[in-house]
Write a protein that holds these residues in place. Structure first.
Motif, mmCIF file in Angstrom:
data_model
loop_
_atom_site.group_PDB
_atom_site.id
_atom_site.type_symbol
_atom_site.label_atom_id
_atom_site.label_comp_id
_atom_site.label_asym_id
_atom_site.label_seq_id
_atom_site.Cartn_x
_atom_site.Cartn_y
_atom_site.Cartn_z
ATOM 1 N N SER A 17 40.634 52.105 24.800
ATOM 2 C CA SER A 17 41.355 50.842 24.947
ATOM 3 C C SER A 17 41.618 50.542 26.408
ATOM 4 C CB SER A 17 42.675 50.910 24.174
ATOM 5 O OG SER A 17 43.436 49.753 24.409
ATOM 6 N N MET A 18 42.006 51.580 27.165
ATOM 7 C CA MET A 18 42.265 51.404 28.597
ATOM 8 C C MET A 18 40.992 50.987 29.320
ATOM 9 S SD MET A 18 45.417 51.848 29.460
ATOM 10 C CE MET A 18 45.425 52.359 31.176
ATOM 11 N N ALA A 19 39.843 51.576 28.912
ATOM 12 C CA ALA A 19 38.571 51.253 29.548
ATOM 13 C C ALA A 19 38.207 49.796 29.308
ATOM 14 C CB ALA A 19 37.466 52.179 29.019
ATOM 15 N N VAL A 20 38.452 49.331 28.046
ATOM 16 C CA VAL A 20 38.138 47.951 27.713
ATOM 17 C C VAL A 20 39.020 46.996 28.501
ATOM 18 C CG1 VAL A 20 38.249 46.235 25.869
ATOM 19 C CG2 VAL A 20 37.258 48.485 25.405
ATOM 20 N N GLN A 21 40.307 47.394 28.682
ATOM 21 C CA GLN A 21 41.273 46.523 29.327
ATOM 22 C C GLN A 21 41.211 46.577 30.855
ATOM 23 O OE1 GLN A 21 45.128 47.473 27.710
ATOM 24 N NE2 GLN A 21 44.490 47.085 25.601
ATOM 25 N N ALA A 22 40.470 47.534 31.377
ATOM 26 C CA ALA A 22 40.409 47.666 32.831
ATOM 27 C C ALA A 22 39.866 46.383 33.450
ATOM 28 C CB ALA A 22 39.521 48.850 33.214
ATOM 29 N N LYS A 23 40.500 45.907 34.477
ATOM 30 C CA LYS A 23 40.089 44.677 35.133
ATOM 31 C C LYS A 23 39.088 44.978 36.242
ATOM 32 C CE LYS A 23 44.389 42.034 34.581
ATOM 33 N NZ LYS A 23 45.418 41.257 35.317
ATOM 34 N N PRO A 24 37.912 44.373 36.191
ATOM 35 C CA PRO A 24 37.010 44.514 37.337
ATOM 36 C C PRO A 24 37.660 43.883 38.574
ATOM 37 C CG PRO A 24 35.848 43.614 35.429
ATOM 38 C CD PRO A 24 37.305 43.575 35.111
ATOM 39 N N CYS A 76 35.660 47.884 45.098
ATOM 40 C CA CYS A 76 35.418 46.579 44.481
ATOM 41 C C CYS A 76 34.257 46.719 43.496
ATOM 42 C CB CYS A 76 35.031 45.527 45.517
ATOM 43 S SG CYS A 76 35.991 45.531 47.044
ATOM 44 N N ASP A 77 34.364 46.032 42.365
ATOM 45 C CA ASP A 77 33.260 45.983 41.406
ATOM 46 C C ASP A 77 32.331 44.817 41.723
ATOM 47 O OD1 ASP A 77 34.205 48.139 39.601
ATOM 48 O OD2 ASP A 77 35.887 46.766 39.308
ATOM 49 N N GLY A 78 32.796 43.943 42.606
ATOM 50 C CA GLY A 78 31.995 42.804 43.031
ATOM 51 C C GLY A 78 32.573 42.249 44.312
ATOM 52 N N PHE A 79 31.819 41.388 44.976
ATOM 53 C CA PHE A 79 32.348 40.763 46.201
ATOM 54 C C PHE A 79 31.827 39.341 46.319
ATOM 55 C CE2 PHE A 79 28.372 42.766 47.827
ATOM 56 C CZ PHE A 79 27.743 41.625 48.336
ATOM 57 N N PRO A 242 26.692 45.275 37.718
ATOM 58 C CA PRO A 242 26.649 44.778 36.330
ATOM 59 C C PRO A 242 27.262 45.716 35.305
ATOM 60 C CG PRO A 242 24.437 45.274 37.160
ATOM 61 C CD PRO A 242 25.359 45.333 38.326
ATOM 62 N N GLU A 243 27.245 47.031 35.577
ATOM 63 C CA GLU A 243 27.792 47.978 34.599
ATOM 64 C C GLU A 243 29.304 47.839 34.420
ATOM 65 O OE1 GLU A 243 27.611 50.266 38.554
ATOM 66 O OE2 GLU A 243 26.354 48.827 37.460
ATOM 67 N N ALA A 244 29.962 47.161 35.383
ATOM 68 C CA ALA A 244 31.417 46.979 35.296
ATOM 69 C C ALA A 244 31.789 45.717 34.519
ATOM 70 C CB ALA A 244 32.016 46.921 36.696
ATOM 71 N N PHE A 245 30.769 44.990 34.053
ATOM 72 C CA PHE A 245 31.005 43.717 33.364
ATOM 73 C C PHE A 245 30.272 43.726 32.015
ATOM 74 C CE2 PHE A 245 31.687 43.056 37.815
ATOM 75 C CZ PHE A 245 32.673 42.079 37.906
ATOM 76 N N PRO A 246 30.688 42.861 31.085
ATOM 77 C CA PRO A 246 30.015 42.796 29.782
ATOM 78 C C PRO A 246 28.561 42.358 29.914
ATOM 79 C CG PRO A 246 32.134 41.644 29.713
ATOM 80 C CD PRO A 246 31.852 41.956 31.151
ATOM 81 N N GLU A 247 27.760 42.691 28.923
ATOM 82 C CA GLU A 247 26.363 42.288 28.916
ATOM 83 C C GLU A 247 26.274 40.751 28.891
ATOM 84 O OE1 GLU A 247 22.255 43.032 26.328
ATOM 85 O OE2 GLU A 247 24.098 44.141 25.836
ATOM 86 N N GLY A 248 25.390 40.196 29.697
ATOM 87 C CA GLY A 248 25.219 38.747 29.735
ATOM 88 C C GLY A 248 26.212 38.036 30.633
#
Length: 335
Positions: A17-24, A76-79, A242-248
């Motif tokens: 649950s924590m993994a799903v809720q983690a904010k990129p 950062c998961d993105g920039f 991309p691995e830090a975000f949902p598919e698509g």
């Protein structure tokens, strides 16, 4: 034993649950911090992201080099930062800022829309070392114009020996400045305008976005001018792991950025119109052609050296010749 199994199950569910809720976390560069237009755009994007199942945490930066280092360090998961600097992560998207490649807003809008189209999905995913990156958006900052201390400096040969502030990480800028005989002064995006305003350099290139907030008028004084000829179109890339975000997710994000383009270009046009006419110096057709040919020659060489992406150069030329069919280059090969 059953209690132990239940406890393990509860712990596993909690961790998932924590993994799903983690904010990129997305690190955003804007010279003006949270009050800047780039950061405001990303705030709107983060709200839209919730409809794609992702809650984004934005972190504001006014130092682009710090964004780059923090992303490399995994903070950062993105920039979101200028395409010139982001080119190291995706050369195709990063080459949209090629010298002279996008000479006006109409061509810029066509080019960005094409790049973010789903037909280019594979080109927007890149591997650098063991890492995979995805371009999730491109934002328009605006055409960069040449600002000079002396308004009579309106021909290429007049730049010889003059100090020109350049971004130290962009090899293209350094080569171009050396080619016209000017002296490159290595700078960063956080201090290149300050050097112009404090008379440390004679020439600088910047978009209208920087004119008011960075007080370029101070550097121009009574004799300076803006040469009304865009040398490069400045954009910013949103790049994610991309691995830090949902598919698509990347495709949803790119489609959103395309929809924002009309609003972004309206903002750029407004900012360009707000620069007082007294500072603007128009070039003769002869001088404009001279600059275009110079930029084209250098762009071709930089592509051959591997600094620019060859496919992107073809895309940009098609965009230019769709808008300006009578341009001299449209009958020439080489790009």
């Amino acid at each position: 034993m059953q209690k132990g199994f239940l406890a393990l199950s509860v712990t596993t569910i909690f961790m998932c649950s924590m993994a799903v809720q983690a904010k990129p976390t997305v690190c955003v560069f804007d010279l003006l911090g949270k009050s800047g237009e780039s950061y405001k755009l990303l705030e709107e994007w983060s709200l839209a992201s919730k409809t794609w199942g992702t809650d984004i945490q934005l972190v504001s930066y006014q130092d682009e080099a710090k964004v780059d280092s923090d992303f490399k360090d995994g903070k950062c998961d993105g920039f979101y930062m200028t395409s010139m600097r982001a080119r190291a992560y995706n050369k195709f998207a990063g080459s949209i800022d090629a010298l002279g490649g996008v000479p006006n807003n109409e061509i810029a809008q066509k080019a960005i829309s094409y790049v973010l189209d789903k037909r280019n999905n594979r080109r927007l995913i890149s591997k650098v070392g063991k890492e995979t990156y995805e371009v999730a958006g491109i934002g328009q900052i605006g055409s960069a114009y040449i600002f000079v201390k002396d308004r009579n400096m309106n021909r290429v040969e007049q730049a010889k020996g003059k100090k020109f502030a350049i971004l130290h990480y962009d090899r293209a800028q350094k080569r171009m400045v050396e080619r016209i005989g000017a002296v490159p002064v290595l700078s960063d995006i956080s201090n290149f305008i300050r050097k112009f305003n404090q008379n440390e350099v004679d020439i600088v290139a910047a978009p209208a976005y920087a004119f008011k907030p960075l007080e370029i008028a101070k550097g121009l004084g009574a004799q300076g001018a803006m040469i009304d000829f865009p040398v490069v179109n400045v954009t910013a890339d949103l790049i994610i792991r991309p691995e830090a975000f949902p598919e698509g997710y990347g495709q949803n994000s790119r489609a959103w950025f395309v929809k924002q383009l009309p609003k972004s270009f309206a903002m750029v046009k407004r900012m360009e119109a707000e620069i007082p006419a007294k500072y603007k110096v128009a070039l003769s057709k002869e001088s404009r052609d001279e600059y275009q040919k110079l930029l084209r020659d250098e762009r071709i060489q930089l592509t051959q050296m591997g600094i620019y992406d060859a496919t992107m150069m073809t895309v940009l030329k098609k965009a230019r010749c769709t808008v300006e069919r009578t341009n001299f280059e449209c009958s020439l090969g080489g790009e």
